[in-house]
Design a protein around this motif. Structure first.
Motif, mmCIF file in Angstrom:
data_model
loop_
_atom_site.group_PDB
_atom_site.id
_atom_site.type_symbol
_atom_site.label_atom_id
_atom_site.label_comp_id
_atom_site.label_asym_id
_atom_site.label_seq_id
_atom_site.Cartn_x
_atom_site.Cartn_y
_atom_site.Cartn_z
ATOM 1 N N GLU A 1 0.938 -1.091 0.178
ATOM 2 C CA GLU A 1 -0.158 0.122 -0.031
ATOM 3 C C GLU A 1 0.892 1.457 0.067
ATOM 4 O O GLU A 1 0.437 2.433 -0.452
ATOM 5 C CB GLU A 1 -1.007 0.285 1.310
ATOM 6 N N GLN A 2 2.000 1.129 0.438
ATOM 7 C CA GLN A 2 2.875 2.227 0.235
ATOM 8 C C GLN A 2 3.443 2.576 -1.091
ATOM 9 O O GLN A 2 4.329 3.659 -1.437
ATOM 10 C CB GLN A 2 4.015 2.046 1.197
ATOM 11 N N VAL A 3 3.413 1.460 -1.956
ATOM 12 C CA VAL A 3 4.129 1.713 -3.315
ATOM 13 C C VAL A 3 3.229 1.540 -4.182
ATOM 14 O O VAL A 3 3.746 1.426 -5.447
ATOM 15 C CB VAL A 3 5.304 0.685 -3.320
ATOM 16 N N ASP A 4 2.029 1.123 -4.158
ATOM 17 C CA ASP A 4 0.894 0.482 -5.192
ATOM 18 C C ASP A 4 0.870 1.777 -6.457
ATOM 19 O O ASP A 4 1.055 1.299 -7.710
ATOM 20 C CB ASP A 4 -0.295 0.199 -4.572
ATOM 21 N N ASP A 5 0.883 2.903 -6.052
ATOM 22 C CA ASP A 5 0.561 3.845 -7.081
ATOM 23 C C ASP A 5 1.715 4.034 -7.833
ATOM 24 O O ASP A 5 1.414 4.123 -9.112
ATOM 25 C CB ASP A 5 0.070 5.169 -6.592
ATOM 26 N N LYS A 6 3.084 3.953 -7.361
ATOM 27 C CA LYS A 6 4.067 4.102 -8.293
ATOM 28 C C LYS A 6 4.344 2.914 -9.248
ATOM 29 O O LYS A 6 4.804 3.000 -10.291
ATOM 30 C CB LYS A 6 5.242 4.388 -7.387
ATOM 31 N N MET A 7 4.194 1.725 -8.551
ATOM 32 C CA MET A 7 4.465 0.564 -9.345
ATOM 33 C C MET A 7 3.377 0.227 -10.330
ATOM 34 O O MET A 7 3.694 -0.347 -11.362
ATOM 35 C CB MET A 7 4.176 -0.534 -8.299
ATOM 36 N N LYS A 8 2.260 0.747 -10.071
ATOM 37 C CA LYS A 8 1.296 0.536 -11.202
ATOM 38 C C LYS A 8 1.496 1.610 -12.554
ATOM 39 O O LYS A 8 0.899 1.478 -13.420
ATOM 40 C CB LYS A 8 -0.315 0.763 -10.786
ATOM 41 N N GLU A 9 2.282 2.577 -12.560
ATOM 42 C CA GLU A 9 2.541 3.534 -13.506
ATOM 43 C C GLU A 9 3.260 2.574 -14.540
ATOM 44 O O GLU A 9 2.748 3.057 -15.825
ATOM 45 C CB GLU A 9 3.771 4.455 -13.064
ATOM 46 N N TRP A 10 4.289 1.660 -14.363
ATOM 47 C CA TRP A 10 4.591 0.877 -15.661
ATOM 48 C C TRP A 10 5.098 -0.355 -15.017
ATOM 49 O O TRP A 10 5.153 -1.277 -15.860
ATOM 50 C CB TRP A 10 5.729 1.727 -16.175
ATOM 51 N N PHE A 11 5.745 -0.432 -13.897
ATOM 52 C CA PHE A 11 6.592 -1.624 -13.659
ATOM 53 C C PHE A 11 5.576 -3.012 -13.678
ATOM 54 O O PHE A 11 6.005 -3.968 -14.247
ATOM 55 C CB PHE A 11 7.071 -1.701 -12.225
ATOM 56 N N THR A 12 4.269 -3.002 -13.279
ATOM 57 C CA THR A 12 3.447 -4.128 -13.172
ATOM 58 C C THR A 12 3.006 -4.579 -14.520
ATOM 59 O O THR A 12 2.750 -5.607 -14.679
ATOM 60 C CB THR A 12 2.280 -3.913 -12.448
ATOM 61 N N ASP A 13 2.939 -3.702 -15.623
ATOM 62 C CA ASP A 13 2.663 -4.124 -16.926
ATOM 63 C C ASP A 13 3.853 -4.067 -17.849
ATOM 64 O O ASP A 13 3.799 -4.892 -18.900
ATOM 65 C CB ASP A 13 1.985 -2.983 -17.706
ATOM 66 N N ALA A 14 5.082 -4.199 -17.326
ATOM 67 C CA ALA A 14 6.241 -4.003 -18.123
ATOM 68 C C ALA A 14 6.606 -5.610 -18.694
ATOM 69 O O ALA A 14 6.950 -5.817 -19.593
ATOM 70 C CB ALA A 14 7.495 -3.734 -17.541
ATOM 71 N N LYS A 15 6.660 -6.499 -17.672
ATOM 72 C CA LYS A 15 6.647 -7.844 -17.735
ATOM 73 C C LYS A 15 8.371 -8.376 -18.315
ATOM 74 O O LYS A 15 8.901 -9.283 -17.649
ATOM 75 C CB LYS A 15 5.795 -8.494 -18.759
ATOM 76 N N VAL A 16 8.776 -7.711 -19.390
ATOM 77 C CA VAL A 16 9.925 -8.204 -19.951
ATOM 78 C C VAL A 16 11.110 -6.794 -19.888
ATOM 79 O O VAL A 16 10.926 -5.939 -20.255
ATOM 80 C CB VAL A 16 9.867 -8.252 -21.486
ATOM 81 N N GLY A 17 12.334 -7.322 -19.320
ATOM 82 C CA GLY A 17 13.339 -6.672 -19.090
ATOM 83 C C GLY A 17 14.764 -7.252 -19.469
ATOM 84 O O GLY A 17 14.610 -8.330 -19.913
ATOM 85 N N VAL A 18 15.612 -6.303 -19.283
ATOM 86 C CA VAL A 18 16.959 -7.029 -19.876
ATOM 87 C C VAL A 18 17.863 -6.497 -18.668
ATOM 88 O O VAL A 18 17.835 -5.153 -18.501
ATOM 89 C CB VAL A 18 17.620 -6.255 -21.183
ATOM 90 N N ILE B 1 12.105 2.536 -23.999
ATOM 91 C CA ILE B 1 12.534 1.727 -23.072
ATOM 92 C C ILE B 1 12.842 2.356 -21.801
ATOM 93 O O ILE B 1 13.722 3.267 -21.925
ATOM 94 C CB ILE B 1 13.686 0.735 -23.704
ATOM 95 N N LYS B 2 12.420 2.014 -20.787
ATOM 96 C CA LYS B 2 12.887 2.671 -19.253
ATOM 97 C C LYS B 2 14.241 2.268 -19.020
ATOM 98 O O LYS B 2 14.528 1.162 -19.459
ATOM 99 C CB LYS B 2 11.730 2.107 -18.429
ATOM 100 N N CYS B 3 14.866 2.941 -18.246
ATOM 101 C CA CYS B 3 16.270 2.907 -17.954
ATOM 102 C C CYS B 3 16.316 2.895 -16.452
ATOM 103 O O CYS B 3 15.880 3.295 -15.572
ATOM 104 C CB CYS B 3 17.170 4.144 -18.253
ATOM 105 N N GLY B 4 17.355 1.342 -16.222
ATOM 106 C CA GLY B 4 17.447 1.069 -14.864
ATOM 107 C C GLY B 4 18.863 1.073 -14.560
ATOM 108 O O GLY B 4 19.747 0.847 -15.503
#
Length: 446
Positions: free
Chosen positions: A31-48, A151-154
């Motif tokens: 509940e402390q991070v839900d809003d942020k994670m739903k912006e893109w991370f939960t739908d991303a699925k594929v990363g490198v 592509i998002k950058c980590g």
């Protein structure tokens, strides 16, 4: 399938997400991070994941030879004097990752050896621009190329820095000092640590920070203050679990679970070349794409993201075997993207023995069937459904059993000509457009 990947599929814990060294990683409540994670991370699925640094020069294990002793550590660090990847082409990398279908890329900005891949301004720091023949920033060109591809950058960032004079540990047989007895030196390291993170946040604006291997606890690492500092720079930055007890999501590596990890948000990372995160001398092989796709489908079915790790060589090139593997997987992902992106975890392996995902509204259920399996049995699912093959749209008749009008079981037979060479995906929908449900223990699971 190799013993390594087979054990990854069959082994490990069923309830708790364990991480490196078998330790559970505490993260912040969802509940402390839900809003942020739903912006893109939960739908991303594929990363490198990219493991690249001075260790690619000789093709050694990344950083860990330093722990073999002082002599070995000094020999390992001579690679900094020879790091000169003349063929580094970040645009080519970004295009490959786009072909894979990656939505984000995590780059090692500094591994445990303490060599920064950007022009850090912190005193007594080591970096590629300042200390190698290459003399250039690695990170900015890559992030620019990735962002042009959407592509998002980590940014991977090591908690320890074995080269920094005020970090306690140097090698396994050479410890510089005890932080409890010399707190001033520890304070200098923490200042250095935070200073480099501020440089990354201000100069490169990463979408995600991937911390690694905390050797000291959250209080000593000032994890709460570090998190606060990072969010002040970018309130939307996603942080992994290795910022001890102050991360947004968990990230077991090379361990796959019989049941989904307990954490709401999680990510699974594994090397494309078995057991090798970075480049090794003479490395010219990659895992079978079908094996990685099978693991990927299991992670999707349990609500996680998947990082395919590559290790470019000392010239700055991703080896042909890894490139071909990612291209093959990318072709499969592109064909089945409806069942991948923006989906949520499925209804459990007990339904049919294969991984499944749901569309966001649960109106479609996707079944991932490994090559060689042409008969799919589904148990306890509403029998009033339509089944079709993703990619061709070919309808697959359902042979049903059970009591008419009730939830029961039915069988789908995949036609020979429709079988995918890696994994066939079947889409189930109800004519009514209502959610596909499963009856279990007297209730319904959507």
């Amino acid at each position: 399938m190799s013993k390594f990947f087979l054990s990854a599929i069959l082994s490990m814990c069923s309830l708790t997400a364990l991480g490196q060294f078998g330790m559970a990683r505490k993260i912040l409540p969802p509940e402390q991070v839900d809003d942020k994670m739903k912006e893109w991370f939960t739908d991303a699925k594929v990363g490198v994941f990219i493991h690249w640094g001075i260790y690619a020069v000789d093709g050694t294990v990344e950083s860990w030879p330093m722990q073999d002793g002082v002599k070995q550590a000094k020999a390992y660090m001579t690679q900094l004097n020879r790091f000169n990847p003349r063929n580094y082409n970040p645009e080519k990398w970004a295009a490959l990752f786009k072909t894979l279908g990656a939505k984000y890329v995590v780059m090692t900005t500094k591994h445990h050896d303490g060599v920064a891949l950007w022009n850090t301004r912190q005193a007594r720091a080591l970096s590629i621009p300042a200390h190698s023949p290459y003399k250039k920033d690695i990170i900015a060109p890559l992030f620019n190329a990735l962002r042009k591809e959407g592509i998002k950058c980590g940014a991977y960032f090591s908690n320890p820095d074995w080269s920094y004079p005020d970090y306690p540990r140097y090698t396994k047989d050479s410890v510089r000092y005890d932080p409890a007895r010399v707190p001033d030196r520890w304070a200098r390291f923490i200042s250095f640590y935070k200073g480099q993170l501020q440089e990354l946040m201000k100069g490169y604006k990463p979408d995600l920070l991937w911390f690694d291997m905390p050797e000291y606890n959250a209080d000593m690492m000032q994890a709460a203050a570090t998190r606060k500092m990072l969010l002040e720079e970018n309130p939307h930055v996603v942080i992994n679990s290795r910022l001890a007890e102050h991360g947004d999501y968990n990230n077991p590596e090379q361990d796959l679970f019989a049941a989904r990890p307990a954490d709401k948000y999680w990510e699974f990372a594994i090397p494309v070349t078995e057991g090798k995160w970075g480049y090794r001398a003479g490395m010219n092989e990659a895992s079978d794409p079908g094996t990685l796709i099978t693991l990927f489908a299991r992670v999707l079915a349990q609500g996680g993201n998947f990082l395919f790790d590559v290790g470019p060589d000392g010239n700055g090139e991703i080896i042909p075997a890894q490139t071909k593997c990612l291209e093959e997987i990318g072709g499969w992902i592109n064909k089945h993207q409806e069942a991948i992106y923006g989906t949520k975890e499925g209804i459990g392996f007990e339904v049919c023995g294969f991984p499944t995902t749901y569309s966001k509204d649960s109106a479609a259920l996707f079944v991932f069937v490994p090559h060689g399996n042409k008969v799919v049995n589904l148990n306890g699912v509403d029998r009033n459904i339509t089944a079709s093959i993703i990619g061709s749209g070919t309808l697959v008749p359902a042979k049903s059993g059970g009591i008419p009008g009730c939830y029961g079981w039915f069988t789908l037979n995949i036609p020979d000509q429709e079988e995918d060479k890696y994994m066939t995906v079947i889409k189930l929908t109800a004519p009514s457009g209502k959610p596909i449900k499963q009856r279990m223990k007297g209730g319904y699971i959507e």
